[in-house]
Every structure is written in C-alpha cells, then in structure tokens.
Scaffold this active site. Structure first.
Site, PDB file in Angstrom:
ATOM      1  N   PRO A   1     -15.240   3.295   1.369  1.00 50.42           N
ATOM      2  CA  PRO A   1     -14.713   2.708   0.119  1.00 50.42           C
ATOM      3  C   PRO A   1     -15.281   1.354  -0.276  1.00 50.42           C
ATOM      4  O   PRO A   1     -16.238   0.749   0.391  1.00 50.42           O
ATOM      5  CB  PRO A   1     -13.314   2.479   0.491  1.00 50.42           C
ATOM      6  CG  PRO A   1     -13.365   2.652   2.070  1.00 50.42           C
ATOM      7  CD  PRO A   1     -14.605   3.347   2.375  1.00 50.42           C
TER       8      PRO A   1
ATOM      9  N   GLY B   1     -16.397  -2.254  -0.945  1.00 51.10           N
ATOM     10  CA  GLY B   1     -15.900  -3.677  -0.095  1.00 51.10           C
ATOM     11  C   GLY B   1     -16.058  -3.673   1.188  1.00 51.10           C
ATOM     12  O   GLY B   1     -15.868  -4.549   1.619  1.00 51.10           O
TER      13      GLY B   1
ATOM     14  N   HIS C   1      18.721  -5.994  -5.426  1.00 48.75           N
ATOM     15  CA  HIS C   1      17.788  -4.982  -5.345  1.00 48.75           C
ATOM     16  C   HIS C   1      16.718  -5.271  -4.103  1.00 48.75           C
ATOM     17  O   HIS C   1      16.517  -4.371  -3.198  1.00 48.75           O
ATOM     18  CB  HIS C   1      16.931  -4.825  -6.469  1.00 48.75           C
ATOM     19  CG  HIS C   1      15.788  -3.735  -6.611  1.00 48.75           C
ATOM     20  ND1 HIS C   1      15.604  -2.634  -7.251  1.00 48.75           N
ATOM     21  CD2 HIS C   1      14.503  -3.887  -5.933  1.00 48.75           C
ATOM     22  CE1 HIS C   1      14.591  -2.178  -7.024  1.00 48.75           C
ATOM     23  NE2 HIS C   1      13.865  -2.547  -6.239  1.00 48.75           N
ATOM     24  N   GLU C   2      16.283  -6.270  -3.886  1.00 52.27           N
ATOM     25  CA  GLU C   2      15.591  -6.744  -2.922  1.00 52.27           C
ATOM     26  C   GLU C   2      15.840  -6.654  -1.478  1.00 52.27           C
ATOM     27  O   GLU C   2      15.648  -6.079  -0.617  1.00 52.27           O
ATOM     28  CB  GLU C   2      14.742  -8.269  -3.063  1.00 52.27           C
ATOM     29  CG  GLU C   2      13.883  -7.858  -4.344  1.00 52.27           C
ATOM     30  CD  GLU C   2      12.996  -7.208  -4.112  1.00 52.27           C
ATOM     31  OE1 GLU C   2      12.330  -6.585  -3.090  1.00 52.27           O
ATOM     32  OE2 GLU C   2      12.504  -6.773  -5.474  1.00 52.27           O
TER      33      GLU C   2
ATOM     34  N   HIS D   1      16.277  -3.107  -0.303  1.00 48.26           N
ATOM     35  CA  HIS D   1      15.016  -2.940   0.492  1.00 48.26           C
ATOM     36  C   HIS D   1      15.161  -3.433   1.856  1.00 48.26           C
ATOM     37  O   HIS D   1      14.832  -2.554   2.803  1.00 48.26           O
ATOM     38  CB  HIS D   1      13.842  -3.485  -0.247  1.00 48.26           C
ATOM     39  CG  HIS D   1      13.287  -2.689  -1.287  1.00 48.26           C
ATOM     40  ND1 HIS D   1      13.152  -1.278  -1.663  1.00 48.26           N
ATOM     41  CD2 HIS D   1      13.169  -3.321  -2.773  1.00 48.26           C
ATOM     42  CE1 HIS D   1      12.797  -1.048  -2.750  1.00 48.26           C
ATOM     43  NE2 HIS D   1      12.876  -2.286  -3.696  1.00 48.26           N
TER      44      HIS D   1
ATOM     45  N   ASP E   1       9.176   1.814  -7.381  1.00 48.08           N
ATOM     46  CA  ASP E   1       9.558   2.154  -6.042  1.00 48.08           C
ATOM     47  C   ASP E   1       9.765   3.997  -6.310  1.00 48.08           C
ATOM     48  O   ASP E   1       9.344   4.542  -5.305  1.00 48.08           O
ATOM     49  CB  ASP E   1      10.920   1.730  -5.886  1.00 48.08           C
ATOM     50  CG  ASP E   1      11.023   0.081  -5.601  1.00 48.08           C
ATOM     51  OD1 ASP E   1       9.976  -0.303  -5.211  1.00 48.08           O
ATOM     52  OD2 ASP E   1      12.158  -0.534  -5.985  1.00 48.08           O
TER      53      ASP E   1
HETATM   54  P1  ADP Z   1     -19.630  -2.594  -0.852  1.00 47.51           P
HETATM   55  O1  ADP Z   1     -21.234  -2.372  -1.221  1.00 47.51           O
HETATM   56  O2  ADP Z   1     -19.329  -1.503   0.256  1.00 47.51           O
HETATM   57  O3  ADP Z   1     -18.860  -2.503  -2.164  1.00 47.51           O
HETATM   58  P2  ADP Z   1     -20.408  -5.193  -0.426  1.00 47.51           P
HETATM   59  O4  ADP Z   1     -21.490  -5.189   0.716  1.00 47.51           O
HETATM   60  O5  ADP Z   1     -20.787  -5.407  -1.777  1.00 47.51           O
HETATM   61  O6  ADP Z   1     -19.463  -3.915  -0.417  1.00 47.51           O
HETATM   62  O7  ADP Z   1     -19.457  -6.496   0.095  1.00 47.51           O
HETATM   63  C1  ADP Z   1     -19.041  -7.404  -0.660  1.00 47.51           C
HETATM   64  C2  ADP Z   1     -18.989  -8.734   0.049  1.00 47.51           C
HETATM   65  O8  ADP Z   1     -18.022  -8.556   0.998  1.00 47.51           O
HETATM   66  C3  ADP Z   1     -20.313  -9.033   0.674  1.00 47.51           C
HETATM   67  O9  ADP Z   1     -21.152  -9.646   0.145  1.00 47.51           O
HETATM   68  C4  ADP Z   1     -19.464  -9.912   2.195  1.00 47.51           C
HETATM   69  O10 ADP Z   1     -19.367 -11.284   1.497  1.00 47.51           O
HETATM   70  C5  ADP Z   1     -18.085  -9.152   2.408  1.00 47.51           C
HETATM   71  N1  ADP Z   1     -18.386  -8.247   3.308  1.00 47.51           N
HETATM   72  C6  ADP Z   1     -17.907  -6.781   2.738  1.00 47.51           C
HETATM   73  N2  ADP Z   1     -18.067  -6.016   4.222  1.00 47.51           N
HETATM   74  C7  ADP Z   1     -18.270  -6.933   5.270  1.00 47.51           C
HETATM   75  C8  ADP Z   1     -18.679  -6.838   6.662  1.00 47.51           C
HETATM   76  N3  ADP Z   1     -18.557  -5.703   7.142  1.00 47.51           N
HETATM   77  N4  ADP Z   1     -18.815  -8.205   7.259  1.00 47.51           N
HETATM   78  C9  ADP Z   1     -19.103  -9.152   6.573  1.00 47.51           C
HETATM   79  N5  ADP Z   1     -18.846  -9.555   5.298  1.00 47.51           N
HETATM   80  C10 ADP Z   1     -18.597  -8.472   4.572  1.00 47.51           C
HETATM   81 ZN    ZN Z   2      11.831  -2.424  -5.455  1.00 46.08          ZN
END
Ligand code: ADP
Ligand code: ZN
Length: 638
Positions: A222, A224, A442-443, A446, A520
């Site tokens: 995924p 990030g 409501h809250e 939950h 919800d």
């Molecule tokens: P992806 O390419 O998987 O979308 P990125 O490599 O661009 O993710 O990650 C974005 C930023 O998030 C990186 O520049 C870093 O700062 C941080 N990051 C993401 N994964 C790690 C990790 N495993 N260790 C340290 N920093 C991370």
């Molecule tokens: Zn709700």
C-alpha cells in the site's frame, strides 16, 4: 492540443520575436526623427550651417554674435549671428566646441552676449528608447515564462514547446543519501533486497559462476509503506545513481510521448550504469493490455510495449536494475511478470507494532521528544499507520509543539496529532442546544454498546468536538494489530456502529432519527456483506462469492461478477439483511435497558464535551455490571 496546432505554436514564437524586434527598430528611428523635428529650433542637429571654433571666436570679436545656446555639456553650440552681407539678418550656425571652458564663459560675459547652457539631451533620449523597449521585452519574457512554466506541468499546454525534443522527464539523483538504516519496520523486505545491492556492487560474484542477474524487482504494498524509500536505500547502499519516474507520468496526452520517454530513460540509464531505475505506480502503464473500457489505451499499450522491449534489450549483467512499485499486482499485464522482467516480488506491508516502534525511532531522531513520552505507547495507539503516516504524525506533533511554544513534543501533542490524522481537523463545538443533545445521545449510544459488549474494543474517549465530517466522535482503542477477526467480533462491531442510531431511535422516537447516522449505516452494510460474501459467515456457508478487490477493475472484474446467479445474489441480500436486522434489534434492546445510564452519561458529556473511557466506565458501573455484561454469542445462536 493537436499536433498541427503544436507546430503552429512552435513557429509562432520566433515570428513574434522577429516582428517585435523589427517594430522596435522602426519605432526607435521614427521617434528619433520626430524628436529632432520638434526640437529643430534648439537642437544642434537642426543648425543650418556650420563654422569652426576659431571663426566663432572671430565672430564674437567682431560683435556679430547675438546669442549662444550650448549643448551636450559644452561640446557643441548653436550660435545666432547677424550677417552684415544680408541686411543684418540673423543666422543660426552650428559650432563644435572644445568644451565649456571658463575662458569662453568670461569672453561671452564681457562681450555681453546672452548665452544659455542646456542640459544633456542624451539621457532623456535613452530613457525614451528604453521605454520603447519595455513593452516588447515584457511580451517576450512573458512568452518565455509561459513556455517554461507549462513545461513543468505534465500534460500541460507546454507540450507544445517541448514536442520534437522529447526531453525526458525523469529524475536522476547521483546519490540518494538514503541507507537501509533509514528504512525501518520492513525487515523482511530489506533482507530480500540486500541481495540486489550486491548485484549492483559486485556483479562479478554472480556472473563468474554463470548466474544471470535478475533485471526487475516488483515492490508490492500500500502507499506510504516506504517502497520509494527502499529503492532509494538500495541505490544509496550500492552507491549508484537513482533514476525515478512515475507510471502515471508515462501516460501522456500525446501518442508516442510515453514510449519515447521510456527509450530516453533507458538510454540515459545505460550511459550511467551501474544504476537503478525506479518506476512508481507501474500499474498506470502496466495494466493488462486489451482490458479496460474507453479510450486512451493505445498510448498506454505502446508505452508498455516499449518498456518490455527495453527490458528484453539489455543483458542481465549490464548493471541496470529496475525496481517498480505497485499496490495492485493483480491488474498487471502478465508479460511484465515473466522471467527476465519483474520476476521477483517483494511485499512491503504496513508495519506491525514492532515495526512502528522502529519507524518512530528513526523519525524521532532529529526531533525534540519529551523524555517521559513513550514511543511504545505511540506505536500501540497507531495500528494501521504506515511509515508515511508515522512520519507525518511526528511532524504534526512537532508543529503543534511549536505552536504551543513548548520545549519538546509531549503526549498531548501526539494525541492531538493522531486524532487529527485519523479524523481530520478539529472544528468549532456546536452551540445549538438541540443538535448537541441529539449528537450526545448518538455518541453515547456507540460508547455504551462498545463498553457493554464482551467482544467489542474498549472505548478510549467520546467527544462532542467536531472533526472532519463528523459532528461528534467515539474513539475505540483496538487490540494490537488483529490479523484475525472472529464472527462475534464482527457482529459486535456492527452493533457498535448501530448504537448511535439505536440511541436516537430509543430516546427521540423513530420520526426524529437523523442523517447523522449515514456513515455508520454504510459501514454496517459493508461489514455485513463481507461476512456473507467473503468470510463465509452466513447460512450460505463457506463460499467466497466475491473477490477481495475493493474497486472494480473495469473490463475484467465485471465479467467475474456475472458468475453469480440471480438467485444467489438474492440470497446474499437476504442474509445481509438478516444480520443487520438481528444486530439492530439486539442493539435497540441494550440501549432501552440502559436508558438511565445513558441519560446520566449524556449530561456529563454535554457538560465536559469530552469524556474518557475510564470516566465512562465509572458512571456505567453505578447502573450495570461492568465489564462486559453482554456476550455476543448469547444474542446470536446461529
Ligand atoms: P511509498 O513509495 O511506499 O508510497 P514512500 O517511500 O514514498 O512510500 O514513503 C514516504 C515517506 O514516509 C518516506 O519518505 C519516509 O519519510 C516515510 N516512511 C515510509 N515508510 C517508512 C519506513 N519503513 N521507515 C522509515 N520511514 C518511512
Ligand atoms: Zn455514529
């Protein structure tokens, strides 16, 4: 923009420039002449005749000079003198002077000749000339600026300027400066990729024994999770240049641009080998050929074909390794995954608690963190966070710390940053009493269900402060990284999600329930459906009735969908409805049975705006058995 228009635009710019320069020359000379004719009475250029300086002195001595106008800082003058031969008519004569000498001035004074010194004409003239230049100069600069700016916008109109040059648009970093130590929490992937570093650093070790070095590695995970970072770290560890390009940048408006870009990329890479090529979002180009609905596929397919050709074209030991990243390996064209192409796959998943802790350690190194703050606690509070989320979390917390003028990042900053990342920006508290009351019920609905059901995650806090889209929020603290969720837990979650609506229903009556529960209810529907179709948790038995991709890949998934017969899909609907109905009835019952506790909690919530899980339990204990009076299993027999 179509190609014809593009070439017209290419021609247009030099033409405009030439026209402007020509116009400039014309206007400059014509303005000169108009100036001199206007100034004909005073300007030295307009003098009728000339005479030497010596003759001028003679004229003064003989009393013929009536007035002198000195120009150009004393370099020339217009002299008015009488001509005795022509009935003493006044003549204008131009004289070149050796400068405005004191002798000349005294001479003119003693002879009583009126004279005047005019300031340099040079300056105003040059200003006028510059003034003429300014407008065309602005035009040219503007055009250049436009051309440049749009060049940097992928797919923008600047293509016009660039077409034909096929300027490659990929980034090259001679040194990434990233090392494996900077990537944390993805130990398995790192181990798999360490070998790639050796391929780049010491290819002999493999080639000497006849091994063929792989060309491509696919990083699957995924967004990030650190795929780009890992690729950079490989280049950094091996000390080779890093070429990167995003798959979506390949796919351009103009046919042929993507393919030529691939060619350029590989050409540059070969010149710089050993090196690493990183292609982000490869699914943007690498989708199955022939699939998909709508236009624009020709371009993508050409680009993909070019990529395949290039990959086949270089030898395994040429020192180039291609790393591609994707979140959807399932949609990739199988040709990309064949031996000799991206035949190695390394998965990079969202980190577990240990991984999150080590990522937090990496990112807190250059930040001031309070000594009492436990990174372990933060890691525990953030299941599902990726590396990028955690980096963002620490950064948000640091910003909050600076805004609050504190010395170091403390727990409250981390808490606020987590809330903000999960649920969005905090809004203004509600002032309307009736809405506030409804949202409070409501809250608390939950929160009550969450606290009383044995299989539900405990409540962390309930708040009436809006965040993002939500008008109020109930936070649960999930157990650490649950990989497996039981049927009882799923049902408890469904009931927890229905708790809000059930409380509105019990307290205000069926006619008064609001749209606030929309989110919800969507969640409930999706969970119930998945129980039936994916997890085999209904009467229909353990049959998978849907594949697990969330979004439909148009052109392929549509066909598999129709495998399900009408009668089965009707049964699915029935089962989903049954689950939701049973859950709602059970929830309604629990809420009704605990009406007193709810009223008390609502008063407390309206007073304090936020109450913690512990405060909630304390109040609940006065009214009912805690912990966990209700067991989900007893509600649902089957
Ligand atoms: P992806 O390419 O998987 O979308 P990125 O490599 O661009 O993710 O990650 C974005 C930023 O998030 C990186 O520049 C870093 O700062 C941080 N990051 C993401 N994964 C790690 C990790 N495993 N260790 C340290 N920093 C991370
Ligand atoms: Zn709700």
């Amino acid at each position: 923009m179509n190609p014809k228009f593009r070439s017209i635009a290419l021609w247009l710019i030099p033409c405009v420039i030439i026209l402007l320069i020509g116009w400039q020359i014309l206007t400059a000379s014509s303005s000169n002449t108009s100036q001199s004719s206007k100034a004909s009475l005073t300007s030295p250029n307009a003098a009728v005749s000339r005479m030497s300086y010596g003759r001028f002195i003679d004229y003064i001595d003989s009393g013929r000079v009536t007035s002198v106008d000195i120009f150009s800082g004393g370099r020339n003058a217009i002299v008015e003198a009488v001509d005795p031969d022509l009935d003493n008519r006044i003549q204008k004569i131009r004289v070149d002077l050796p400068g405005l000498t004191p002798e000349l001035v005294t001479k003119l004074k003693t002879e009583g000749i009126s004279f005047d010194v005019h300031p340099e004409r040079q300056t105003p003239q040059s200003i006028g000339f510059l003034g003429n230049l300014i407008f065309p100069a602005f035009l040219i600069l503007g055009l250049v600026f436009l051309a440049r700016r749009s060049n940097s916008m992928p797919g923008g109109p600047g293509q016009a300027m660039q077409f034909g040059k096929t300027k490659a648009r990929f980034a090259m970093e001679a040194e990434t400066g990233v090392m494996f130590d900077d990537v944390a929490g993805v130990e398995e992937a790192k181990q798999d990729l360490e070998e790639v570093v050796t391929f780049l650093k010491q290819p002999e070790r493999f080639t000497s024994v006849g091994a063929e070095i792989p060309k491509g590695v696919l990083l699957v995970g995924p967004p990030g999770t650190g795929k780009t970072l890992l690729a950079k770290a490989i280049a950094g560890e091996a000390g080779v240049p890093f070429f990167s390009l995003s798959g979506s940048e390949f796919v351009e408006m103009f046919v042929g641009v993507g393919a030529s870009r691939v060619r350029d990329l590989f050409k540059r890479a070969k010149e710089n080998s050993p090196c690493l090529i990183f292609i982000d979002e490869i699914d943007a180009v690498g989708r199955q050929r022939g699939a998909g609905i709508g236009g624009g596929n020709d371009e993508r397919e050409q680009t993909l074909n070019q990529l395949l050709t290039e990959m086949d074209g270089f030898e395994g030991n040429s020192g180039i390794i291609i790393i591609a990243a994707t979140n959807r390996p399932d949609v990739l064209d199988s040709a990309l995954l064949r031996p000799g192409r991206f035949d190695r796959q390394v998965s990079v998943d969202a980190p577990d608690i240990k991984g999150r802790l080590s990522i937090l350690k990496v990112h807190s190194k250059n930040k001031k963190v309070d000594k009492t703050l436990s990174l372990e606690n933060i890691a525990r509070r953030t299941p599902g966070f990726t590396g990028a989320d955690l980096a963002n979390l620490l950064n948000e917390a640091a910003i909050l710390t600076a805004r609050r003028r504190k010395e170091s990042i403390g727990l409250s900053e981390i808490d606020d940053a987590v809330d903000r990342i999960i649920a969005g920006m905090e809004g203004q508290p509600l002032t309307d009493g009736r809405s506030k009351k409804l949202i409070a019920y409501h809250e608390i609905g939950h929160a009550l269900i969450g606290s009383l059901l044995k299989d539900h995650d405990p409540v962390q806090k309930v708040t009436l402060i809006p965040r993002g889209q939500a008008k109020g929020l109930t936070w649960f603290s999930p157990d650490e990284d649950q990989m497996l969720v039981s049927r009882a837990q799923l049902k408890a979650r469904i009931m927890g999600a229905l708790g809000g609506r059930a409380a509105e229903d019990v307290v205000f009556g069926r006619g008064e329930v609001t749209t606030g529960a929309g989110g919800d209810i969507q969640q409930v529907a999706s969970m119930a459906r998945q129980m039936v179709t994916r997890f085999g948790m209904s009467r229909l038995g353990p049959i998978s009735l849907e594949n697990d991709s969330q979004e439909v890949f148009i052109g392929r998934d549509l066909m598999t969908r129709s495998d399900i017969s009408d009668s089965i899909s009707q049964q699915i609907d029935e089962q989903v409805r049954k689950i939701v109905k049973e859950c709602y009835e059970a929830t309604y019952k629990i809420v009704s049975e605990n009406r007193e506790a709810i009223d008390c909690l609502v008063d407390l919530l309206i007073e304090k705006e936020t109450i913690t899980g512990e405060e909630l339990i304390k109040v609940l204990e006065k009214y009912t058995d805690i912990p966990k009076k209700y067991r989900t299993e007893s509600i649902f027999s089957k």
